[in-house]
Design a protein around this motif. Sequence first.
Motif, PDB file in Angstrom:
ATOM      1  N   ILE A 552       0.828  -1.209   0.000  1.00  0.00           N
ATOM      2  CA  ILE A 552       0.000   0.000   0.000  1.00  0.00           C
ATOM      3  C   ILE A 552       0.862   1.258   0.000  1.00  0.00           C
ATOM      4  N   PHE A 553       1.886   1.294   0.864  1.00  0.00           N
ATOM      5  CA  PHE A 553       2.693   2.500   0.996  1.00  0.00           C
ATOM      6  C   PHE A 553       3.811   2.573  -0.032  1.00  0.00           C
ATOM      7  N   GLY A 554       4.237   1.395  -0.545  1.00  0.00           N
ATOM      8  CA  GLY A 554       5.376   1.396  -1.457  1.00  0.00           C
ATOM      9  C   GLY A 554       4.996   1.104  -2.889  1.00  0.00           C
ATOM     10  N   SER A 555       4.479  -0.101  -3.154  1.00  0.00           N
ATOM     11  CA  SER A 555       4.183  -0.494  -4.533  1.00  0.00           C
ATOM     12  C   SER A 555       3.129   0.406  -5.157  1.00  0.00           C
ATOM     13  N   LEU A 556       2.041   0.628  -4.440  1.00  0.00           N
ATOM     14  CA  LEU A 556       0.986   1.498  -4.967  1.00  0.00           C
ATOM     15  C   LEU A 556       1.235   2.962  -4.622  1.00  0.00           C
ATOM     16  N   GLY A 557       1.705   3.200  -3.405  1.00  0.00           N
ATOM     17  CA  GLY A 557       1.781   4.576  -2.916  1.00  0.00           C
ATOM     18  C   GLY A 557       0.459   4.913  -2.269  1.00  0.00           C
ATOM     19  N   ILE A 558       0.483   5.337  -1.014  1.00  0.00           N
ATOM     20  CA  ILE A 558      -0.755   5.560  -0.287  1.00  0.00           C
ATOM     21  C   ILE A 558      -1.603   6.626  -0.952  1.00  0.00           C
ATOM     22  N   LEU A 559      -0.972   7.646  -1.545  1.00  0.00           N
ATOM     23  CA  LEU A 559      -1.749   8.693  -2.221  1.00  0.00           C
ATOM     24  C   LEU A 559      -2.461   8.131  -3.447  1.00  0.00           C
ATOM     25  N   GLN A 560      -1.732   7.375  -4.250  1.00  0.00           N
ATOM     26  CA  GLN A 560      -2.338   6.780  -5.440  1.00  0.00           C
ATOM     27  C   GLN A 560      -3.377   5.727  -5.052  1.00  0.00           C
ATOM     28  N   ALA A 561      -3.098   4.964  -4.006  1.00  0.00           N
ATOM     29  CA  ALA A 561      -4.051   3.945  -3.557  1.00  0.00           C
ATOM     30  C   ALA A 561      -5.349   4.592  -3.091  1.00  0.00           C
ATOM     31  N   ALA A 562      -5.264   5.689  -2.318  1.00  0.00           N
ATOM     32  CA  ALA A 562      -6.470   6.374  -1.849  1.00  0.00           C
ATOM     33  C   ALA A 562      -7.245   6.984  -3.011  1.00  0.00           C
ATOM     34  N   SER A 563      -6.519   7.569  -3.969  1.00  0.00           N
ATOM     35  CA  SER A 563      -7.183   8.165  -5.135  1.00  0.00           C
ATOM     36  C   SER A 563      -7.902   7.111  -5.969  1.00  0.00           C
ATOM     37  N   THR A 564      -7.236   5.957  -6.186  1.00  0.00           N
ATOM     38  CA  THR A 564      -7.858   4.880  -6.979  1.00  0.00           C
ATOM     39  C   THR A 564      -9.038   4.269  -6.255  1.00  0.00           C
ATOM     40  N   ALA A 565      -8.893   4.071  -4.943  1.00  0.00           N
ATOM     41  CA  ALA A 565      -9.980   3.456  -4.180  1.00  0.00           C
ATOM     42  C   ALA A 565     -11.206   4.356  -4.094  1.00  0.00           C
ATOM     43  N   SER A 566     -11.008   5.666  -4.168  1.00  0.00           N
ATOM     44  CA  SER A 566     -12.136   6.594  -4.065  1.00  0.00           C
ATOM     45  C   SER A 566     -12.817   6.849  -5.398  1.00  0.00           C
ATOM     46  N   ASP A 567     -12.447   6.130  -6.435  1.00  0.00           N
ATOM     47  CA  ASP A 567     -13.047   6.318  -7.762  1.00  0.00           C
ATOM     48  C   ASP A 567     -14.546   5.978  -7.705  1.00  0.00           C
ATOM     49  N   GLN A 568     -15.373   6.957  -8.041  1.00  0.00           N
ATOM     50  CA  GLN A 568     -16.824   6.781  -7.996  1.00  0.00           C
ATOM     51  C   GLN A 568     -17.428   6.787  -9.407  1.00  0.00           C
ATOM     52  N   SER A 569     -16.724   6.152 -10.351  1.00  0.00           N
ATOM     53  CA  SER A 569     -17.226   6.092 -11.721  1.00  0.00           C
ATOM     54  C   SER A 569     -18.566   5.376 -11.808  1.00  0.00           C
ATOM     55  N   VAL A 570     -18.859   4.535 -10.841  1.00  0.00           N
ATOM     56  CA  VAL A 570     -20.118   3.783 -10.875  1.00  0.00           C
ATOM     57  C   VAL A 570     -21.321   4.729 -10.863  1.00  0.00           C
ATOM     58  N   PHE A 571     -21.153   5.920 -10.297  1.00  0.00           N
ATOM     59  CA  PHE A 571     -22.292   6.835 -10.203  1.00  0.00           C
ATOM     60  C   PHE A 571     -22.721   7.348 -11.581  1.00  0.00           C
ATOM     61  N   TYR A 572     -21.839   7.240 -12.567  1.00  0.00           N
ATOM     62  CA  TYR A 572     -22.225   7.665 -13.919  1.00  0.00           C
ATOM     63  C   TYR A 572     -23.405   6.850 -14.426  1.00  0.00           C
ATOM     64  N   TRP A 573     -23.445   5.573 -14.093  1.00  0.00           N
ATOM     65  CA  TRP A 573     -24.514   4.695 -14.576  1.00  0.00           C
ATOM     66  C   TRP A 573     -25.787   4.864 -13.751  1.00  0.00           C
ATOM     67  N   HIS A 574     -25.708   5.646 -12.692  1.00  0.00           N
ATOM     68  CA  HIS A 574     -26.889   5.927 -11.872  1.00  0.00           C
ATOM     69  C   HIS A 574     -27.049   7.440 -11.710  1.00  0.00           C
ATOM     70  N   ARG A 575     -26.635   8.185 -12.706  1.00  0.00           N
ATOM     71  CA  ARG A 575     -26.608   9.647 -12.588  1.00  0.00           C
ATOM     72  C   ARG A 575     -27.995  10.278 -12.544  1.00  0.00           C
ATOM     73  N   ASN A 576     -29.037   9.499 -12.855  1.00  0.00           N
ATOM     74  CA  ASN A 576     -30.381  10.050 -12.702  1.00  0.00           C
ATOM     75  C   ASN A 576     -30.709  10.348 -11.244  1.00  0.00           C
ATOM     76  N   LEU A 577     -29.937   9.744 -10.315  1.00  0.00           N
ATOM     77  CA  LEU A 577     -30.124  10.051  -8.892  1.00  0.00           C
ATOM     78  C   LEU A 577     -29.604  11.438  -8.536  1.00  0.00           C
ATOM     79  N   LEU A 578     -28.874  12.039  -9.459  1.00  0.00           N
ATOM     80  CA  LEU A 578     -28.321  13.365  -9.186  1.00  0.00           C
ATOM     81  C   LEU A 578     -29.429  14.388  -8.972  1.00  0.00           C
ATOM     82  N   THR A 579     -30.554  14.192  -9.641  1.00  0.00           N
ATOM     83  CA  THR A 579     -31.691  15.097  -9.450  1.00  0.00           C
ATOM     84  C   THR A 579     -32.149  15.109  -7.999  1.00  0.00           C
ATOM     85  N   ASN A 580     -32.247  13.922  -7.406  1.00  0.00           N
ATOM     86  CA  ASN A 580     -32.651  13.842  -5.999  1.00  0.00           C
ATOM     87  C   ASN A 580     -31.634  14.510  -5.085  1.00  0.00           C
TER      88      ASN A 580
END
Length: 1116
Positions: A552-580
Amino acid sequence: KYLKYMGAYTQQLADIEGVLGSEQGLIWDRNLNPVCLQTSAEEKIALPDLIKTENKILNKVLIALSALCVEINLLENEAKTDFYDALLFYEETAEDEKRQDGEEQVEIGRVLPLLQKLSCFGQRCAEVIKNVVQQLAALHNRSMPNVMDVSHVHLTTVYEHLCSLLTVLVTLDEIILSNAVLKNHWIMYKMMMKSVHHNPSNYGVALEKLKPLEKLIVHLEKRIIDGKLTQYCFRQNFDDSGIPVSKNSYFAEEFTYNMKTLFLQLDAKLADPAESKQHLQFVGLCSLFTLHYLIFRNLDRKLLRQLWDSHKKLPCVTLIGHATWTVDGYMASNLPAQCKAIDGKMSDQVAQNRNAWLSSKVQSIQRECQGYYALVNSWMVKMISMPDQESSLVDLGSQSKVYIEGYRLICSLRHTVETMLNLHLVTNKPMTVNEVACLCRMITMCKAVADSFFQHSMHVSQSGSRIVQNEQFQVLTLLQAAKKRVVSDRKYSDRRLDILSSLMVCETCVNGAPTTQRMIVTKLALSIANQSKMLRDEEHASLLAKFEKMRIFGSLGILQAASTASDQSVFYWHRNLLTNYFERLCQNPSDAASLHYMFSALEDCVSGMKKSKHLSSPQLLITAYKDEVHQGLRVNLLDKICKEIENDLRLSVHTHLKLNDRNPFRVTIKSLRQLLALQPVKFLGSFISVKEYVTHYLDQTFYNLTTVALHDWRTYGQMRNLAAQRYQLEMQEVHLPNQQLEQGLDVLEIMRNIHVFVSKYLYNLNNQIFVEQSSNNKHLNTINIRHIANSIRTHGTGIMNTTVNFTFQFLKQKFFIFQFLFDEHIKSRLVKDLRHFRENRESYNQQYPYERADRFNRGIRKLGLSPDGSSFLDQFPLLFSHICNAMGYIRMVRSGGLHCCNNAISFVPDLEDIVNFEEIAKEEDISSEVNTAFAHLDSVLGSLVKHSAEGSDYLGMLVDVFAPEFRSSKNMHLRNFYAIIPPLTINFVEHTISCKEKMSKKNKVGASFTDDGFAMGLAYILKLLDQYTEFDSLHWFPSVRRKYGDDVRQQSNPIGRNTRKQANQEEDEKLQQTRTLALKRINIYQKVEFELLYYSLSSARIFFRAESTVKSEAAD
């Protein structure tokens, strides 16, 4: 020189830091720092250089297995980079791009190279899987010479990587199978190819060139479009290399052992939402189980049952985006039917359990969201309060725990959001509003934690490298202890040599940058070194935990690991919820700070959009997505905020109307200041400022409405000032005149058509305003002093005298109608009434009798009526009104002139001490042109001072002009004019009441609410005839009061006192109603209309200085 240069440069940086503040380099802002700090370990070293021991056989084994694992990692990265997003976004279209006939085939043509590349990728994956299986079979083989003793070696790491590769293939199949648009387009493309095949000449294509393409299409359909990539890898021949695989029972046992080992490792972590990597590993494990069955044709039903029961902990797995995986669906479609491992009841039970799990999760989602909120806040406090530099290993350990806690929080939040969103799609169940709000809040919390990592990038990166070094030191310490135990054993054996060599490889790999390649070699070497339980269980578990930290801290890098893990691309397929979400944010502005994090989450899918291949340009898809989000934000949040703020400003300005209760102690008032206080939100290269949007809306609205209704300029000015005070909005000046531009009728226009003006307008004496009598529009025009002053300012003061002259000519024409008093019927009746009054003055108490005036009014009507039904006496008040309107117009012109002069003279500092500019110019010996200009200026100032102090008495002039003629012997017939005033007032009051009653009726023809012209005209005529004394001698208005007083008493006491009681008993309800109406009518006549007429006439007499004239004449 270099040291001096570096010293000077360091000093310059220190000076800059001192000016900007010491915190500038420690806290990063994502919007102001486009540079990302990458801390993942990188190294270029070949495996033979990394694995160097005296044990040649061990070297070869480690190099072969490590190379395969590295190759699997490369394949996994290639799939994520080149294939996932390109296939996932194929079904998305750009709204701006016009779809034409044949566009579907064109899109398939664009992705055809990608599909061909994917076919090659699948072939390569199959070869790697086959190679891995054969390599493992060669190691675990008793029918062939042993390469090395692996009887107690379990290469679980290789099986883990094999699971990862199988997960990639399953993901690709699921993406393609879930993409109905791709399948439909593919069918249309095949139909087009058939048409081309039958008529190649029509398309300009040679038949021999078409055949390779047709073969490619058939190949792609069988392997890719049908979702058979995984099946292709499973069903290849693993025994073609001469190494026994399917008949290798020893290898089958080892295969099963490693699957069970992996399951035991994963089973404890499946219920933990933070272990998202293990959830994907479970998908690979199920695929590995299928591969095991297809190779060895031996079904481990106990392990199958354990895998099957895992759905209770893990109802579904999100592979990527909206592509989901379920254990029941996968097993049912990949395990052969002849094994009879799954029946219908099992599938139904899984579906029921999945629905029950979702229902339970929905019920507890709010409580879970609140728990996450508390954890995130607590973690952020820890993050902020950490010391800048570590003073001890304890501080370093605490920082490591904080970073890992934040990383696990991100993984947990993302897993919860992805699972809930996609599980609703799988079960086809609707989401509640509360659930949508909680999931959106989790998304923003996830991005908030990742943003906190980014803000502290400098500190985290420095601490991360120290944490890695500390973990490496502890790993080396454990390895040294194990190595000593091996060396202490004096017995020599091949197994002991392999263990010692493996430990040396571990030390070599750990003692360097923690790259992915080194970590793979380290784990493989540790697997060989740990044979025969050389390491204690707690030591082995500790080493694995430290390896995970190093990853986590070396191979990935904690900054890169946190950024990748926080990817919320899934919300694009449910973006109609954005209205709510936007609507909820508008209703509850206290959560306004989450808007930045939500837009950060909305940007996550853009990197995947850029990899789409089916459109002419990926930018079309990005632009369409950007416009869609902007539109949703405007409609569901910004426009609503604008309306609410505008309504709040209007209600605040119009509080005097008492529209609604706005007491904050009784009524909940929503505060929108938190939304307006937000910093501009960054989204796809543009900034969205809520405050600027609202400001622009209010500026535009206030400007447009002010131009439409200029008389409301003051109201909108107050609203603009209130917006600045209450919401800190920096409103723009409208630069419009602070008054209305409409000047009413022009003075010249009225002067030319004064005969029309006096008949169309009614005069109000007190307010000094003219009101239009009737109009076809929904409003009535008015003319007041300001309109006249504007016209005088436009045309000059010279028009005032011209106006008086025109009025004089008009009055000359109107006075001819007084000849009607020559009529013998009227003249004789007036003389008769006057004689009767003089003879009976004492009996009437010096008051002209109301009955004779009323009889005179009715008698005139018997003489004849005009075609419109009016008598001679009806036309006489109309004449007075016309005369009064002309006099009122003259009065308004005089007031308008004074108003104009006062406005012009307002720029002179002191009216009592005006400087003579001409004399000053002569003293200074200035040119003659300037002297002339100063002389004109002095003349203008003098004229303004004179006219502003006292205006011309135009009304007095009109009295002086006509009075001699009216009082001459020619007009002796007018000497009894005062006697006709009582019947005239009765006629006027009746006419006024009739006009006012029409105001409340639907047909408003002839309706009016003010007409002071009669009173003013009457006062003017009496002044001209000098008959004020004669009219006062009639005591007419006291007579009217006495008469109506008697009527009131008569209606109140219709019968004498002696019989009142009997009468009250006998009277019925209808008589009582009649009496009430009669009293009301009397009240209107006496207390309202006659009193108003009396007050108006008294005011007009004062206006014409009647009393002073009487006194002066008496003195003479």
